[in-house]
Design a protein around this motif. Structure first.
Motif, PDB file in Angstrom:
ATOM      1  N   TYR A 165     -19.676  61.960  71.701  1.00 20.44           N
ATOM      2  CA  TYR A 165     -20.600  62.824  70.520  1.00 20.44           C
ATOM      3  C   TYR A 165     -20.053  64.045  70.037  1.00 20.44           C
ATOM      4  CZ  TYR A 165     -24.620  60.482  72.998  1.00 20.44           C
ATOM      5  OH  TYR A 165     -25.517  59.302  73.342  1.00 20.44           O
ATOM      6  N   ALA A 166     -19.678  64.315  69.233  1.00 14.02           N
ATOM      7  CA  ALA A 166     -19.673  65.018  67.787  1.00 14.02           C
ATOM      8  C   ALA A 166     -20.032  66.667  67.598  1.00 14.02           C
ATOM      9  CB  ALA A 166     -18.891  64.816  66.312  1.00 14.02           C
ATOM     10  N   GLY A 167     -21.959  66.574  68.063  1.00 16.18           N
ATOM     11  CA  GLY A 167     -22.412  67.635  68.133  1.00 16.18           C
ATOM     12  C   GLY A 167     -22.455  67.862  67.002  1.00 16.18           C
ATOM     13  N   ALA A 168     -23.720  69.306  67.031  1.00 14.53           N
ATOM     14  CA  ALA A 168     -24.119  69.118  65.341  1.00 14.53           C
ATOM     15  C   ALA A 168     -23.762  70.186  65.102  1.00 14.53           C
ATOM     16  CB  ALA A 168     -25.566  69.866  66.083  1.00 14.53           C
ATOM     17  N   PRO A 169     -23.122  70.692  63.918  1.00 15.23           N
ATOM     18  CA  PRO A 169     -22.543  71.575  63.525  1.00 15.23           C
ATOM     19  C   PRO A 169     -22.684  73.470  63.336  1.00 15.23           C
ATOM     20  CG  PRO A 169     -23.730  70.297  61.960  1.00 15.23           C
ATOM     21  CD  PRO A 169     -23.792  69.908  63.024  1.00 15.23           C
ATOM     22  N   LEU A 170     -24.587  73.250  64.138  1.00 14.82           N
ATOM     23  CA  LEU A 170     -24.633  75.060  63.643  1.00 14.82           C
ATOM     24  C   LEU A 170     -25.239  74.405  65.069  1.00 14.82           C
ATOM     25  CD1 LEU A 170     -24.763  77.081  61.788  1.00 14.82           C
ATOM     26  CD2 LEU A 170     -26.889  76.062  61.211  1.00 14.82           C
ATOM     27  N   HIS A 171     -25.532  75.867  65.474  1.00 12.84           N
ATOM     28  CA  HIS A 171     -26.254  76.295  66.297  1.00 12.84           C
ATOM     29  C   HIS A 171     -27.773  75.994  66.321  1.00 12.84           C
ATOM     30  CE1 HIS A 171     -22.760  77.998  68.543  1.00 12.84           C
ATOM     31  NE2 HIS A 171     -23.008  77.177  69.704  1.00 12.84           N
ATOM     32  N   TYR A 172     -28.775  75.405  66.525  1.00 13.00           N
ATOM     33  CA  TYR A 172     -30.230  75.125  66.322  1.00 13.00           C
ATOM     34  C   TYR A 172     -31.319  76.245  68.061  1.00 13.00           C
ATOM     35  CZ  TYR A 172     -28.470  72.498  62.637  1.00 13.00           C
ATOM     36  OH  TYR A 172     -28.283  72.365  61.437  1.00 13.00           O
ATOM     37  N   SER A 173     -30.652  76.168  68.293  1.00 12.51           N
ATOM     38  CA  SER A 173     -31.024  76.654  69.805  1.00 12.51           C
ATOM     39  C   SER A 173     -30.559  77.838  70.492  1.00 12.51           C
ATOM     40  CB  SER A 173     -32.236  75.759  70.897  1.00 12.51           C
ATOM     41  OG  SER A 173     -31.093  75.190  71.820  1.00 12.51           O
ATOM     42  N   PRO A 213     -21.874  81.166  61.841  1.00  9.60           N
ATOM     43  CA  PRO A 213     -21.748  82.252  61.405  1.00  9.60           C
ATOM     44  C   PRO A 213     -22.444  83.270  61.890  1.00  9.60           C
ATOM     45  CG  PRO A 213     -22.330  79.698  60.192  1.00  9.60           C
ATOM     46  CD  PRO A 213     -21.791  79.490  61.321  1.00  9.60           C
ATOM     47  N   ARG A 214     -23.276  83.513  62.716  1.00  8.65           N
ATOM     48  CA  ARG A 214     -24.207  83.733  63.322  1.00  8.65           C
ATOM     49  C   ARG A 214     -24.203  83.894  65.256  1.00  8.65           C
ATOM     50  NH1 ARG A 214     -26.348  88.624  61.481  1.00  8.65           N
ATOM     51  NH2 ARG A 214     -27.198  87.113  59.651  1.00  8.65           N
ATOM     52  N   ARG A 215     -23.401  84.128  66.136  1.00  8.07           N
ATOM     53  CA  ARG A 215     -23.484  83.615  67.132  1.00  8.07           C
ATOM     54  C   ARG A 215     -24.533  84.400  67.465  1.00  8.07           C
ATOM     55  NH1 ARG A 215     -19.523  88.092  70.371  1.00  8.07           N
ATOM     56  NH2 ARG A 215     -21.098  89.669  69.673  1.00  8.07           N
ATOM     57  N   LEU A 216     -25.076  83.596  68.825  1.00 12.34           N
ATOM     58  CA  LEU A 216     -26.327  83.638  69.461  1.00 12.34           C
ATOM     59  C   LEU A 216     -26.245  84.252  70.648  1.00 12.34           C
ATOM     60  CD1 LEU A 216     -27.034  80.758  67.662  1.00 12.34           C
ATOM     61  CD2 LEU A 216     -28.324  80.298  69.470  1.00 12.34           C
ATOM     62  N   VAL A 217     -26.701  84.713  71.062  1.00 14.40           N
ATOM     63  CA  VAL A 217     -27.051  85.831  72.303  1.00 14.40           C
ATOM     64  C   VAL A 217     -28.215  85.859  73.469  1.00 14.40           C
ATOM     65  CG1 VAL A 217     -27.050  87.969  71.695  1.00 14.40           C
ATOM     66  CG2 VAL A 217     -25.722  88.203  74.664  1.00 14.40           C
ATOM     67  N   THR A 218     -27.610  85.531  75.086  1.00 14.02           N
ATOM     68  CA  THR A 218     -29.071  85.989  75.527  1.00 14.02           C
ATOM     69  C   THR A 218     -29.389  87.164  76.091  1.00 14.02           C
ATOM     70  OG1 THR A 218     -30.273  83.464  75.803  1.00 14.02           O
ATOM     71  CG2 THR A 218     -31.047  85.296  77.508  1.00 14.02           C
ATOM     72  N   ALA A 243     -26.407  79.179  56.320  1.00 10.74           N
ATOM     73  CA  ALA A 243     -25.499  79.470  57.639  1.00 10.74           C
ATOM     74  C   ALA A 243     -24.906  77.987  56.995  1.00 10.74           C
ATOM     75  CB  ALA A 243     -25.921  79.342  58.804  1.00 10.74           C
ATOM     76  N   LEU A 244     -25.487  76.788  57.507  1.00 11.02           N
ATOM     77  CA  LEU A 244     -25.254  75.469  56.939  1.00 11.02           C
ATOM     78  C   LEU A 244     -24.374  75.058  56.415  1.00 11.02           C
ATOM     79  CD1 LEU A 244     -24.982  72.485  58.555  1.00 11.02           C
ATOM     80  CD2 LEU A 244     -27.228  72.162  57.817  1.00 11.02           C
ATOM     81  N   ALA A 245     -24.593  74.313  54.706  1.00  9.01           N
ATOM     82  CA  ALA A 245     -23.880  75.596  53.544  1.00  9.01           C
ATOM     83  C   ALA A 245     -22.155  75.992  54.287  1.00  9.01           C
ATOM     84  CB  ALA A 245     -24.989  75.632  52.743  1.00  9.01           C
ATOM     85  N   GLU A 246     -22.542  76.675  54.421  1.00  9.86           N
ATOM     86  CA  GLU A 246     -20.982  77.404  54.997  1.00  9.86           C
ATOM     87  C   GLU A 246     -20.692  77.010  56.277  1.00  9.86           C
ATOM     88  OE1 GLU A 246     -19.575  81.926  57.010  1.00  9.86           O
ATOM     89  OE2 GLU A 246     -21.750  81.689  56.747  1.00  9.86           O
ATOM     90  N   VAL A 247     -21.129  76.154  57.194  1.00  9.35           N
ATOM     91  CA  VAL A 247     -20.026  75.739  57.848  1.00  9.35           C
ATOM     92  C   VAL A 247     -19.667  74.677  57.309  1.00  9.35           C
ATOM     93  CG1 VAL A 247     -20.543  74.254  60.693  1.00  9.35           C
ATOM     94  CG2 VAL A 247     -21.463  76.729  59.897  1.00  9.35           C
ATOM     95  N   LEU A 248     -20.633  73.601  56.707  1.00 11.09           N
ATOM     96  CA  LEU A 248     -20.161  72.067  55.944  1.00 11.09           C
ATOM     97  C   LEU A 248     -19.127  72.362  54.972  1.00 11.09           C
ATOM     98  CD1 LEU A 248     -23.682  70.646  55.343  1.00 11.09           C
ATOM     99  CD2 LEU A 248     -21.885  70.357  56.938  1.00 11.09           C
ATOM    100  N   ALA A 249     -19.076  74.065  54.104  1.00  8.74           N
ATOM    101  CA  ALA A 249     -17.934  73.683  53.877  1.00  8.74           C
ATOM    102  C   ALA A 249     -16.859  73.892  54.638  1.00  8.74           C
ATOM    103  CB  ALA A 249     -18.311  75.293  52.335  1.00  8.74           C
ATOM    104  N   ALA A 250     -16.893  74.824  55.721  1.00  6.99           N
ATOM    105  CA  ALA A 250     -15.083  74.652  55.984  1.00  6.99           C
ATOM    106  C   ALA A 250     -15.654  73.443  56.617  1.00  6.99           C
ATOM    107  CB  ALA A 250     -15.748  75.255  57.190  1.00  6.99           C
ATOM    108  N   LEU A 251     -16.199  72.278  57.070  1.00 11.87           N
ATOM    109  CA  LEU A 251     -15.467  71.232  56.909  1.00 11.87           C
ATOM    110  C   LEU A 251     -15.512  70.601  55.751  1.00 11.87           C
ATOM    111  CD1 LEU A 251     -17.457  68.101  59.739  1.00 11.87           C
ATOM    112  CD2 LEU A 251     -17.679  67.799  56.767  1.00 11.87           C
TER     113      LEU A 251
END
Length: 385
Positions: free
Chosen positions: A227-235, A266-271, A23-31
């Motif tokens: 702050y830019a924040g993280a490129p991927l959701h980690y929690s 790449p994949r949404r998070l939902v509670t 997932a991170l590889a996909e996001v960094l490729a978009a970056l």
């Protein structure tokens, strides 16, 4: 000059036991594609490149591939180390990288810029790696460095001294917990020990732009400090925070504009909340079968094999919690067991104990200082072994 400000890649991090590498590889490729499309001149990575001080081989591969791809766009790249990185390992790799990729891990270089010219003259980039007071105070005799605030203030004084010697525009890069940010509970605590490690905003006065890392959500503390924040959701605590980076334009006089560039998720998070049967409803399955799911079910009694049942409907269910109707979040949040479970640092464990035995009263400011001094002495002793 056009700058892309990103941070906190955390290469190698897992998400509830699941690898995030693809997932991170996909996001960094978009970056990388954004850098190409936006004709970016300089890419900043403000710390926490890796998630661990000892990353596995695939993490190095992804970093190398991404840096090479960024270099191929024609952009220069400036990377600093964060609290999750091993400065020594990241710094060693720097010598193996191609020209135009700068990795800054030595605190003694805080006042020495990487200078990049454009049509309006030089822009000086001052990279400040993550500074652990107990480790770096040996470099600066006679300077009181007990907290992150003191250490970052000293580093920024070095930056301003460098600015006085190098005329032109300037950009500072740092990794810390600055005052006024909205942190993600349970994630961004390693650089924030009580109130001692919060860095006042005025510490960053001087440069035309300050690119910060450590907080996983985008934050604008001022027009020139972000702050830019993280490129991927980690929690799951980050699920509502946008992923992306800041596109910064400098003109001849300094900061001209700042634009947010979103990155794909790449994949949404939902509670999902409710009784277990409600969570497993056909409506929820139709809407969230492809999402990362955190299920919080409210049945009065614990249900049999809830994770198995959830995974049958939600293949990417990563977390399940039992929160009976009528129970209060305050009771759960403030239990001693819950505090110990979420504590990562020794400081947090001590604070949890004091809150428990004092009926909610944590350490005083002086006690926090003493706790920090004792723990710092232990860090130094371990570093010398």
């Amino acid at each position: 000059m056009r700058i892309l400000h990103t941070s906190d890649w955390h290469i190698g991090r897992t998400f509830h036991g699941n690898s995030t590498m693809d997932a991170l590889a996909e996001v960094l490729a978009a970056l990388v594609q954004q850098v190409r499309d936006q004709a970016v001149d300089v890419v900043i990575v403000a710390g926490d490149v890796f998630d661990s001080a000892t990353p596995a081989g695939p993490a190095y591969t992804l970093l190398g591939d991404t840096l090479a791809a960024l270099h191929d766009t024609g952009a220069r790249v400036i990377v600093t180390s964060g609290n999750h990185d091993s400065a020594a390992r990241l710094g060693f790799q720097a010598r193996l990288l191609r020209d135009g990729i700068h990795v800054i891990t030595d605190p003694l270089h805080a006042g020495t810029p990487v200078t990049i010219d454009d049509a309006d003259g030089p822009v000086h980039f001052y990279g400040i790696p993550y500074l652990e007071p107990a480790i770096v105070r040996q470099h600066w005799d006679g300077v009181a460095l007990k907290t992150q605030a003191q250490t970052m203030a000293h580093a920024m004084n070095l930056v301003r001294a460098g600015m006085a010697e190098h005329s032109g525009r300037s950009v500072a890069i740092a990794h810390c917990f600055a005052a006024g940010v909205d942190a993600t509970a349970g994630l961004e605590r390693e650089v924030r020990q009580g109130g001692l490690d919060v860095v006042p905003l005025e510490v960053f006065d001087g440069p035309d732009y300050v690119a910060l890392g450590h907080i996983h959500g985008r934050q604008k503390l001022s027009e020139r400090v972000r702050y830019a924040g993280a490129p991927l959701h980690y929690s799951f605590g980050e699920q509502h925070k946008q992923r992306g980076s800041w596109l910064i334009d400098l003109d001849a006089s300094g900061l001209a504009s700042a634009e947010w560039l979103e990155l794909p998720v790449p994949r949404r998070l939902v509670t999902l909340t409710g009784t277990l049967d409600e969570i497993l409803s056909a409506e929820n399955v139709a809407a969230h079968a492809d999402d990362w799911v955190c299920a919080v079910y409210s049945d009065a009694l614990p249900q049999a094999e809830p994770m198995r049942r959830l995974k049958e409907r939600f293949p990417h269910c990563a977390m399940v919690q039992h929160a009976p109707a009528g129970s209060t979040g305050d009771q759960v949040e403030h239990s001693y067991a819950a505090r110990l479970k979420t504590a990562v640092t020794d400081t947090e464990r001590i604070e949890a104990f004091l809150v428990h035995v004092r009926a909610g009263q944590g350490p005083t400011e002086r006690e926090s200082e003493l706790i920090r001094e004792v723990l710092d002495e232990r860090v130094i002793a371990e570093a010398l072994v």
